[in-house]
Design a protein around this motif. Structure first.
Motif, mmCIF file in Angstrom:
data_model
loop_
_atom_site.group_PDB
_atom_site.id
_atom_site.type_symbol
_atom_site.label_atom_id
_atom_site.label_comp_id
_atom_site.label_asym_id
_atom_site.label_seq_id
_atom_site.Cartn_x
_atom_site.Cartn_y
_atom_site.Cartn_z
ATOM 1 N N MET B 102 13.040 -17.859 16.487
ATOM 2 C CA MET B 102 13.139 -17.894 17.941
ATOM 3 C C MET B 102 12.008 -17.083 18.559
ATOM 4 S SD MET B 102 17.202 -17.732 18.912
ATOM 5 C CE MET B 102 16.885 -17.413 20.640
ATOM 6 N N ASN B 103 11.735 -15.957 17.937
ATOM 7 C CA ASN B 103 10.659 -15.083 18.392
ATOM 8 C C ASN B 103 9.316 -15.806 18.429
ATOM 9 O OD1 ASN B 103 9.794 -12.703 19.349
ATOM 10 N ND2 ASN B 103 10.149 -11.525 17.484
ATOM 11 N N MET B 104 9.136 -16.750 17.505
ATOM 12 C CA MET B 104 7.896 -17.531 17.485
ATOM 13 C C MET B 104 7.944 -18.648 18.513
ATOM 14 S SD MET B 104 7.355 -17.952 13.436
ATOM 15 C CE MET B 104 7.389 -16.472 12.443
ATOM 16 N N ALA B 105 9.141 -19.218 18.689
ATOM 17 C CA ALA B 105 9.253 -20.403 19.550
ATOM 18 C C ALA B 105 9.196 -20.039 21.039
ATOM 19 C CB ALA B 105 10.552 -21.142 19.244
ATOM 20 N N LEU B 163 19.338 -14.790 28.538
ATOM 21 C CA LEU B 163 19.302 -13.650 27.605
ATOM 22 C C LEU B 163 17.909 -13.425 27.011
ATOM 23 C CD1 LEU B 163 22.611 -13.663 25.472
ATOM 24 C CD2 LEU B 163 22.129 -12.464 27.609
ATOM 25 N N ALA B 164 17.051 -14.407 27.121
ATOM 26 C CA ALA B 164 15.745 -14.301 26.457
ATOM 27 C C ALA B 164 14.794 -13.383 27.222
ATOM 28 C CB ALA B 164 15.119 -15.688 26.325
ATOM 29 N N PRO B 165 14.382 -12.273 26.594
ATOM 30 C CA PRO B 165 13.477 -11.347 27.289
ATOM 31 C C PRO B 165 12.109 -11.960 27.603
ATOM 32 C CG PRO B 165 13.915 -10.620 25.027
ATOM 33 C CD PRO B 165 14.822 -11.772 25.290
ATOM 34 N N THR B 166 11.794 -13.093 26.968
ATOM 35 C CA THR B 166 10.556 -13.797 27.319
ATOM 36 C C THR B 166 10.571 -14.155 28.803
ATOM 37 O OG1 THR B 166 10.821 -14.882 25.193
ATOM 38 C CG2 THR B 166 9.079 -15.723 26.627
ATOM 39 N N PHE B 167 11.734 -14.563 29.288
ATOM 40 C CA PHE B 167 11.834 -15.007 30.674
ATOM 41 C C PHE B 167 12.344 -13.900 31.591
ATOM 42 C CE2 PHE B 167 12.205 -18.945 28.182
ATOM 43 C CZ PHE B 167 11.037 -19.530 28.644
ATOM 44 N N TYR B 168 13.332 -13.165 31.120
ATOM 45 C CA TYR B 168 13.887 -12.059 31.896
ATOM 46 C C TYR B 168 13.596 -10.782 31.122
ATOM 47 C CZ TYR B 168 16.533 -15.347 34.857
ATOM 48 O OH TYR B 168 16.892 -16.338 35.737
ATOM 49 N N PRO B 169 12.408 -10.175 31.371
ATOM 50 C CA PRO B 169 12.004 -9.005 30.593
ATOM 51 C C PRO B 169 13.063 -7.903 30.654
ATOM 52 C CG PRO B 169 10.204 -9.755 32.017
ATOM 53 C CD PRO B 169 11.440 -10.517 32.427
ATOM 54 N N ALA B 170 13.278 -7.224 29.520
ATOM 55 C CA ALA B 170 14.308 -6.189 29.471
ATOM 56 C C ALA B 170 14.056 -5.249 28.312
ATOM 57 C CB ALA B 170 15.679 -6.839 29.306
ATOM 58 N N THR B 171 14.522 -4.004 28.471
ATOM 59 C CA THR B 171 14.552 -3.069 27.348
ATOM 60 C C THR B 171 15.806 -3.394 26.526
ATOM 61 O OG1 THR B 171 15.947 -1.501 28.534
ATOM 62 C CG2 THR B 171 13.561 -1.278 28.833
ATOM 63 N N ALA B 207 17.533 -8.193 21.052
ATOM 64 C CA ALA B 207 16.570 -7.095 21.145
ATOM 65 C C ALA B 207 15.392 -7.339 20.195
ATOM 66 C CB ALA B 207 17.254 -5.766 20.852
ATOM 67 N N ALA B 208 15.642 -8.115 19.129
ATOM 68 C CA ALA B 208 14.557 -8.430 18.194
ATOM 69 C C ALA B 208 13.510 -9.340 18.840
ATOM 70 C CB ALA B 208 15.124 -9.098 16.933
ATOM 71 N N LEU B 209 13.848 -9.922 19.986
ATOM 72 C CA LEU B 209 12.897 -10.819 20.678
ATOM 73 C C LEU B 209 12.018 -10.070 21.682
ATOM 74 C CD1 LEU B 209 15.235 -13.864 21.484
ATOM 75 C CD2 LEU B 209 13.638 -13.635 19.586
ATOM 76 N N ILE B 210 12.310 -8.784 21.888
ATOM 77 C CA ILE B 210 11.516 -8.012 22.873
ATOM 78 C C ILE B 210 10.079 -7.847 22.387
ATOM 79 C CG2 ILE B 210 11.232 -5.765 23.993
ATOM 80 C CD1 ILE B 210 14.219 -5.464 24.036
#
Lengths: 210, 210
Positions: B102-105, B163-171, B207-210
């Motif tokens: 997911m992190n790559m996609a 939930l995806a920090p790609t779109f909604y940045p979050a700590t 959080a692993a996607l941050i």
């Protein structure tokens, strides 16, 4: 041709004329030439100087329309934050011109670029606007939530994207049920904006987009 | 070159090799030539015959990965519909390989076309899958909701997009709070999937996607 000393006034005139044409002849039925003809005293080049395309005019009308429905602009000091949010929803859903403009703007979002641009506005500016209102409600005691930012993001995303039958096709009855579900979501988040009255008004507003 | 009598087997081999390379060298660090070289016995043309681009391989891996986490495929008859939904969330959030894919996609979704295509899948196939599970839960009594379709659409949209920090940045802390908000949304809709345990697992996963 006279020099344009008031570009902002010219811009506003173009938007006024274009809006009137869009609302009477429809967006697809209106050409840039129609807009130039209706203005009467501006060249096609002058109109294109202000707006590079008919789509850009629709975009600008959308922005103008949105700021007209900004709940943070409701200056009635007698209202709580929760009341202002409700009033903003009531006004925009009951505003026939607003819903007809949305009706024109949504089909254009089948263009991925336009959809992506709108999603970004909903994630940022629109969410920020809702957050301001929710925090005002938390401060004045009318809203009791642990999730002001999350509720703001969801209100912005769900009212603009999920409720839109352009993306999630629905009958009027299904839309009504969806708005009831949104009311349950808001209540779950401690931001109970959609009361019985507003569920009816909002459902009818979105049904005009079918 | 030998005739390919088993195109499906070749396709699966390409996906396997590409996945291994993506997970070790990273998506950006892997070229189509690397994939060809690692396969050893296929020409570049043969690989391109199956996948027109590296992005198409990532897409196919995403689909394969998604069907691997399809809760409707959990065939443990001892589980209720609600349990199966929870188990599907638990498995995918705790699956390191899945989260790395997911992190790559996700970054590729900054491309509006790819985002629009994904949004469509979330509105349709993914929502349908969740609806099947929720209706199973309603039938077996583990879920009590008036909104099976709406909850399914929101689960699909919110877990994949919001939930995806790609779109909604979050700590990491903000993501944890967002997942708690999602739990409140689910509870508000009568589909209380996210219990305390799952809130932790899902927060860590995203959080692993941050």
């Amino acid at each position: 041709m006279a020099r344009n000393k008031h570009p902002e006034r010219t811009r506003a005139r173009i938007l006024d004329v274009a809006k009137r044409l869009f609302l009477t002849k429809g967006y697809d039925g209106t050409t840039m030439q129609d807009i130039v003809d209706s203005l009467g005293d501006l060249s096609k080049g002058a109109v294109y100087y202000h707006f590079k395309s008919k789509e850009a005019i629709l975009d600008a009308l959308g922005e103008e329309d949105q700021s007209r429905h900004d709940p943070t602009a409701i200056n009635d000091t007698g209202l709580t934050g929760l009341d202002k949010l409700r009033e903003a929803f009531r006004r925009s859903a009951a505003d026939n011109e607003h819903m007809r403009l949305m009706n024109m703007a949504y089909p254009a979002m089948h263009d991925p670029k336009l959809l992506a641009a709108n999603l970004k506005v909903w994630r940022t500016q629109v969410a920020d606007m809702f957050e301001t209102m929710i925090r005002e409600g938390v401060a004045d005691g009318s809203i009791d939530t642990a999730y002001p930012r999350e509720a703001a993001e969801l209100l912005a995303l769900l009212t603009n994207y999920w409720l839109a039958p352009t993306f999630y096709p629905a009958t009027a009855d299904e839309l009504h049920h969806r708005v009831e579900a949104l009311a349950a979501v808001c209540t779950g988040l401690g931001v109970p904006i959609l009361d019985e009255d507003l569920i009816e008004t909002v459902s009818r507003g979105y049904a005009a987009l079918i």
